[in-house]
Design a protein around this motif. Structure first.
Motif, PDB file in Angstrom:
ATOM      1  N   GLU A 132       0.836  -1.210   0.000  1.00 19.46           N
ATOM      2  CA  GLU A 132       0.000   0.000   0.000  1.00 19.46           C
ATOM      3  C   GLU A 132       0.875   1.267   0.000  1.00 19.46           C
ATOM      4  N   VAL A 133       1.921   1.257   0.814  1.00 20.16           N
ATOM      5  CA  VAL A 133       2.815   2.429   0.885  1.00 20.16           C
ATOM      6  C   VAL A 133       3.567   2.613  -0.425  1.00 20.16           C
ATOM      7  N   LEU A 134       4.115   1.547  -0.968  1.00 22.64           N
ATOM      8  CA  LEU A 134       4.883   1.637  -2.216  1.00 22.64           C
ATOM      9  C   LEU A 134       3.996   2.042  -3.391  1.00 22.64           C
ATOM     10  N   ALA A 135       2.714   1.697  -3.357  1.00 22.66           N
ATOM     11  CA  ALA A 135       1.798   2.019  -4.446  1.00 22.66           C
ATOM     12  C   ALA A 135       1.608   3.541  -4.569  1.00 22.66           C
ATOM     13  N   VAL A 136       1.662   4.255  -3.479  1.00 17.23           N
ATOM     14  CA  VAL A 136       1.465   5.707  -3.525  1.00 17.23           C
ATOM     15  C   VAL A 136       2.787   6.486  -3.536  1.00 17.23           C
ATOM     16  N   MET A 137       3.889   5.796  -3.356  1.00 10.98           N
ATOM     17  CA  MET A 137       5.203   6.430  -3.328  1.00 10.98           C
ATOM     18  C   MET A 137       5.638   6.821  -4.741  1.00 10.98           C
ATOM     19  N   GLU A 138       6.477   7.812  -4.864  1.00 13.87           N
ATOM     20  CA  GLU A 138       7.041   8.210  -6.154  1.00 13.87           C
ATOM     21  C   GLU A 138       7.745   6.997  -6.761  1.00 13.87           C
ATOM     22  N   GLU A 139       7.531   6.767  -8.051  1.00 13.99           N
ATOM     23  CA  GLU A 139       7.948   5.517  -8.692  1.00 13.99           C
ATOM     24  C   GLU A 139       9.456   5.262  -8.603  1.00 13.99           C
ATOM     25  N   ASP A 140      10.254   6.237  -8.907  1.00 13.52           N
ATOM     26  CA  ASP A 140      11.710   6.038  -8.887  1.00 13.52           C
ATOM     27  C   ASP A 140      12.198   5.685  -7.485  1.00 13.52           C
ATOM     28  N   LEU A 141      11.646   6.344  -6.467  1.00  8.50           N
ATOM     29  CA  LEU A 141      12.017   6.044  -5.086  1.00  8.50           C
ATOM     30  C   LEU A 141      11.557   4.633  -4.712  1.00  8.50           C
ATOM     31  N   ALA A 142      10.345   4.262  -5.150  1.00  4.77           N
ATOM     32  CA  ALA A 142       9.825   2.918  -4.859  1.00  4.77           C
ATOM     33  C   ALA A 142      10.723   1.859  -5.506  1.00  4.77           C
ATOM     34  N   VAL A 143      11.161   2.118  -6.733  1.00  8.42           N
ATOM     35  CA  VAL A 143      12.022   1.160  -7.434  1.00  8.42           C
ATOM     36  C   VAL A 143      13.367   1.032  -6.715  1.00  8.42           C
ATOM     37  N   GLU A 144      13.966   2.173  -6.311  1.00  4.20           N
ATOM     38  CA  GLU A 144      15.236   2.123  -5.586  1.00  4.20           C
ATOM     39  C   GLU A 144      15.094   1.330  -4.290  1.00  4.20           C
ATOM     40  N   LEU A 145      13.992   1.535  -3.605  1.00  2.00           N
ATOM     41  CA  LEU A 145      13.753   0.823  -2.357  1.00  2.00           C
ATOM     42  C   LEU A 145      13.566  -0.674  -2.614  1.00  2.00           C
ATOM     43  N   LEU A 146      12.818  -1.028  -3.647  1.00  4.44           N
ATOM     44  CA  LEU A 146      12.595  -2.435  -3.969  1.00  4.44           C
ATOM     45  C   LEU A 146      13.901  -3.141  -4.344  1.00  4.44           C
ATOM     46  N   LEU A 147      14.833  -2.381  -4.954  1.00  4.10           N
ATOM     47  CA  LEU A 147      16.126  -2.967  -5.323  1.00  4.10           C
ATOM     48  C   LEU A 147      16.917  -3.421  -4.094  1.00  4.10           C
ATOM     49  N   THR A 148      16.695  -2.787  -2.963  1.00  2.00           N
ATOM     50  CA  THR A 148      17.463  -3.122  -1.759  1.00  2.00           C
ATOM     51  C   THR A 148      16.875  -4.318  -0.999  1.00  2.00           C
ATOM     52  N   LEU A 149      15.648  -4.658  -1.277  1.00  2.00           N
ATOM     53  CA  LEU A 149      14.991  -5.735  -0.520  1.00  2.00           C
ATOM     54  C   LEU A 149      15.451  -7.113  -0.972  1.00  2.00           C
ATOM     55  N   LYS A 150      15.362  -8.052  -0.060  1.00  2.00           N
ATOM     56  CA  LYS A 150      15.647  -9.452  -0.397  1.00  2.00           C
ATOM     57  C   LYS A 150      14.568  -9.952  -1.336  1.00  2.00           C
ATOM     58  N   ALA A 151      14.920 -10.922  -2.148  1.00  2.00           N
ATOM     59  CA  ALA A 151      14.000 -11.440  -3.162  1.00  2.00           C
ATOM     60  C   ALA A 151      12.705 -11.960  -2.534  1.00  2.00           C
ATOM     61  N   LYS A 152      12.799 -12.600  -1.389  1.00  2.00           N
ATOM     62  CA  LYS A 152      11.612 -13.157  -0.719  1.00  2.00           C
ATOM     63  C   LYS A 152      10.647 -12.043  -0.312  1.00  2.00           C
ATOM     64  N   ASN A 153      11.181 -10.968   0.318  1.00  2.00           N
ATOM     65  CA  ASN A 153      10.344  -9.838   0.725  1.00  2.00           C
ATOM     66  C   ASN A 153       9.780  -9.096  -0.494  1.00  2.00           C
ATOM     67  N   LEU A 154      10.598  -8.938  -1.526  1.00  5.71           N
ATOM     68  CA  LEU A 154      10.171  -8.274  -2.747  1.00  5.71           C
ATOM     69  C   LEU A 154       8.982  -9.015  -3.359  1.00  5.71           C
ATOM     70  N   ALA A 155       9.086 -10.319  -3.462  1.00  9.03           N
ATOM     71  CA  ALA A 155       8.011 -11.116  -4.053  1.00  9.03           C
ATOM     72  C   ALA A 155       6.727 -10.992  -3.227  1.00  9.03           C
ATOM     73  N   SER A 156       6.829 -11.036  -1.913  1.00 12.73           N
ATOM     74  CA  SER A 156       5.644 -10.930  -1.051  1.00 12.73           C
ATOM     75  C   SER A 156       4.956  -9.582  -1.233  1.00 12.73           C
ATOM     76  N   ILE A 157       5.753  -8.512  -1.331  1.00  9.27           N
ATOM     77  CA  ILE A 157       5.181  -7.171  -1.471  1.00  9.27           C
ATOM     78  C   ILE A 157       4.525  -7.014  -2.834  1.00  9.27           C
ATOM     79  N   LEU A 158       5.196  -7.431  -3.913  1.00  4.90           N
ATOM     80  CA  LEU A 158       4.620  -7.311  -5.252  1.00  4.90           C
ATOM     81  C   LEU A 158       3.353  -8.155  -5.384  1.00  4.90           C
TER      82      LEU A 158
END
Length: 186
Positions: A132-158
């Protein structure tokens, strides 16, 4: 030995005096000499005028040289002042460059701290809330943040995101990861 040298010096002195006196003795002037004298006088007048012309030309050259020397000294003084000014500016530039570099390093440190905190925050959040937070966040910032996450957490959030938003963020993530993977191959 001393008297021999004294006699020699005295004799040389008298010889010099006789030579000087001989040069100043008046000569006998006759009629043929008077014609030669007028020619000599004309030559001397001609030579005198030439000498005066040369002397005037030399004086003018000397004046020109003094003026040139004065201008060169002025230029040299200006160059010295300009050199000092340039040295001051270079020193200021170096100081500003050092300050800028220190500021950049400090900003990078702060950025890393912020990124690390955000990463930890999103990793500890429930995937639905993070989506929910990433959906309203500025896209470039959301992408940079997603790049730092572990693959397991990234998949759960997406997985918890709206499918259109998840697809768009996934596409941007893929674009950013391509250059990194192609550099590893080289």
């Amino acid at each position: 030995m001393k008297s021999l040298w004294s006699n020699f010096i005295i004799g040389a002195f008298f010889a010099i005096l006789l030579g000087i006196a001989f040069n100043f003795m008046p000569e006998n002037v006759n009629a043929s000499d008077s014609a030669e004298a007028t020619d000599k006088e004309k030559a001397e007048d001609y030579d005198t005028s030439k000498i005066e012309e040369v002397a005037m030309a030399l004086k003018q050259k000397e004046k020109d040289l003094k003026e040139t020397e004065t201008r060169l000294k002025e230029w040299q003084e200006r160059l010295v002042l300009q050199e000092e000014s340039v040295k001051e500016r270079v020193a200021e530039f170096k100081l500003l460059t050092e300050k800028n570099e220190a500021f950049r390093i400090e900003q990078e440190k702060r950025q890393k701290v912020v990124e690390e905190r955000l990463k930890k925050t999103f990793e500890t959040m429930k995937p639905k809330k993070a989506a929910e937070v990433l959906a309203v966040m500025e896209e470039d910032l959301a992408v940079e943040l997603l790049l730092t996450l572990k693959a397991k957490n990234l998949a759960s959030i997406l997985d918890k995101m709206d499918s259109n938003k998840a697809m768009m963020l996934s596409s941007k993530l893929a674009e950013l990861r391509k250059p990194a993977s192609s550099e590893k191959r080289k």
